[in-house]
Every structure is written in structure tokens, then in C-alpha cells.
Design an enzyme around this catalytic site. Structure first.
Site, PDB file in Angstrom:
ATOM      1  N   ASP A 253     -33.261   2.405  39.420  1.00  0.00           N
ATOM      2  CA  ASP A 253     -33.193   1.169  38.641  1.00  0.00           C
ATOM      3  C   ASP A 253     -33.728   0.025  39.491  1.00  0.00           C
ATOM      4  O   ASP A 253     -33.639   0.061  40.723  1.00  0.00           O
ATOM      5  CB  ASP A 253     -31.737   0.917  38.237  1.00  0.00           C
ATOM      6  CG  ASP A 253     -31.542  -0.437  37.572  1.00  0.00           C
ATOM      7  OD1 ASP A 253     -32.225  -0.713  36.573  1.00  0.00           O
ATOM      8  OD2 ASP A 253     -30.727  -1.227  38.087  1.00  0.00           O
TER       9      ASP A 253
ATOM     10  N   THR B  55     -35.969   1.582  34.366  1.00  0.00           N
ATOM     11  CA  THR B  55     -35.540   0.214  34.114  1.00  0.00           C
ATOM     12  C   THR B  55     -35.493  -0.129  32.630  1.00  0.00           C
ATOM     13  O   THR B  55     -36.152   0.520  31.814  1.00  0.00           O
ATOM     14  CB  THR B  55     -36.513  -0.760  34.835  1.00  0.00           C
ATOM     15  OG1 THR B  55     -36.129  -2.099  34.583  1.00  0.00           O
ATOM     16  CG2 THR B  55     -37.943  -0.555  34.352  1.00  0.00           C
TER      17      THR B  55
END
Length: 264
Positions: A8, A42
Site C-alpha cells: 500500500d 492502492t
């Protein structure tokens, strides 16, 4: 060795000031040099994630829009794509219109809103992407949506989360990437679905995958990964399911884990 590593970006790879340390960059480069596929996973748009990938020298498919779009950073080849069900998109739009809530639409990797305001300006600045104001926002919402996003206070979004989950059931994936971001995607538009797809694409087993995250939207990915890493600054529920709780994003947690598990 872990062959596929999904990381992430916000509050995980980047510190609280939006920076990636030189030592972390070096560790990722060394891991990639040893054969590991390092990718980003993401909620950001592809255009935004691609800029980060370029800074890191990553020539790989990226997991973007919470997993709704897997697209190669350099070639632009789309490997996996899911759109929000059209009827659900319209219901979210109508609710936001009546309640006066700020809604963002994402069409063809473009960020589109009904009006220019502080919410979209802050989002645009943080993600380093431009936004467009549509004269007919309803018409935009009727187009295939990669995702929809509502920005508001956390307590407002918590109530909306309950409302829309009751309304849509399992037909829509609803999650929070930050306390003030509520996001809607296709039920298969999750980081977990995208990680499993990407592993299969490369012929990599689930046991050979590693994932890093900090927020609610990372849960599916950590559950799918062979080795799940929650950051020290992660929400409590993510730490509960993780195989390892790393130092925080401000303490180079990603670097510490990469060095320990991929470089030693």
C-alpha cells in the site's frame, strides 16, 4: 523467498509527510534485483500510482482503485478491470445529491466532480492528479465507474457505511481507505482479488506472496497474502489478522520487513 510483494502507498510505504525514504527505496531495489516482483496496491488512481512507481523504477503491473484496475506501469496494458454496478452508482449519486454530500467519480482514469471545493482540491493535491468539474455530473455517473468516493467526516461516513451495506449487500464492495474516505467498487474490485489475480498471472502461489497495509481497505489483501504485514500505525482490526506488525510508516516499517525477510 516471497516472490510477489504488494505494498500500500499512503501511510504504509510513504511516511506521514508523503515521502519514501532513500533507505526504503534502496531495499526495494535490492529485493527486485534478487527476483522479487514488487508492486503497489492502492486505492489511488492509476495515474497517481504510476508516478510513485516511476520514482521507484517499478516496471510491473500496479494494483489500483482498491483492486478494480490492474494495469502495467510502463506499457499501460490492462490485465484486470472491474466496474461498479451501474444501478448502484446511480443510487449512491442520488443519495449524495439529496444529502448535499461530496462525491467523486472515476471514469477512464479521470477524477470528475460536480463542483470545485476544498475537499477535491485537497484530494487532488495529495494524490498529485488533476480533477475535472462536469456541467452534467449525473451523465458522468451513468458512465462505467472504476469507483466512487465520498469525502466527509468519519462519523458521517460510518453511518453511510452501515446504510449502503444494508442497501447493496454483497453486490458492492464498500470500504474506507482513510477515516474521511468512503469508497465504492465492484465486489471483485478489492486488493485481495487483484493480488490473487496477479499471483496467478505470474504462476506464483499464495504462500509466496507478501502484502503490507495500514487501513480497512487492506484487509482483503492481507487475508489473501501468504505473509500479511500490518504497519505499526495500522487500524487495530488489521493488526489482529496480520502475521507480523511492523514498525510504523514513520519508522521505515516496510524497509525493516523487506530487509529481514527478503534480503537476509
Amino acid at each position: 523467498m516471497y516472490k510477489l510483494v504488494a505494498i500500500d502507498i499512503d501511510d504504509t510505504l510513504m511516511d506521514s509527510r508523503g515521502r519514501i525514504s532513500p533507505a526504503t527505496r534502496a531495499a526495494l531495489a535490492r529485493a527486485a534485483g534478487r527476483g522479487a516482483i514488487i508492486t503497489l496496491a492502492t486505492g489511488r488512481m492509476f495515474a497517481s500510482a504510476a508516478k510513485v512507481a516511476d520514482e521507484l523504477g517499478l516496471d510491473v503491473p500496479l494494483i489500483t482503485y482498491q483492486g478494480s484496475l490492474v494495469k502495467h506501469a510502463m506499457s499501460g496494458e490492462v490485465l484486470y478491470e472491474r466496474h461498479l454496478p451501474p444501478d448502484a452508482a446511480l443510487k449512491v449519486y442520488e443519495h449524495c445529491r439529496k444529502a448535499g454530500l461530496h462525491l467523486q467519480a472515476y471514469v477512464d482514469d479521470r477524477l470528475i466532480v460536480a463542483e470545485d471545493n476544498d475537499k477535491v482540491r485537497a484530494y487532488s493535491a495529495n494524490s498529485a492528479v488533476p480533477f475535472e468539474v462536469a456541467a452534467d455530473f449525473a451523465a458522468v455517473v451513468r458512465k462505467p465507474q472504476t469507483k466512487l468516493l465520498i469525502i466527509d467526516e468519519p462519523d458521517v461516513l460510518d453511518g453511510l457505511l452501515v446504510h449502503f451495506r444494508r442497501l447493496f449487500g454483497e453486490s458492492v464492495q464498500i470500504t474506507k481507505s482513510k477515516p474521511h474516505y468512503l469508497e465504492f467498487t465492484h465486489p471483485e474490485g478489492t486488493k485481495g482479488h487483484a493480488l490473487r489475480f496477479l499471483a496467478a498471472h505470474y504462476g506464483i502461489s499464495a504462500a509466496e506472496t507478501m502484502a503490507f497495509g495500514d487501513s480497512w481497505n487492506d484487509r482483503d489483501m492481507l487475508e489473501a497474502a501468504g505473509f500479511a504485514v500490518a504497519m505499526g500505525n495500522a487500524v487495530p482490526e488489521l493488526k489482529q489478522i496480520a502475521d507480523l506488525v511492523a514498525p510504523s510508516n514513520d519508522e521505515e516499517g516496510v524497509r525493516h520487513v523487506i530487509e529481514r525477510y527478503l534480503l537476509q
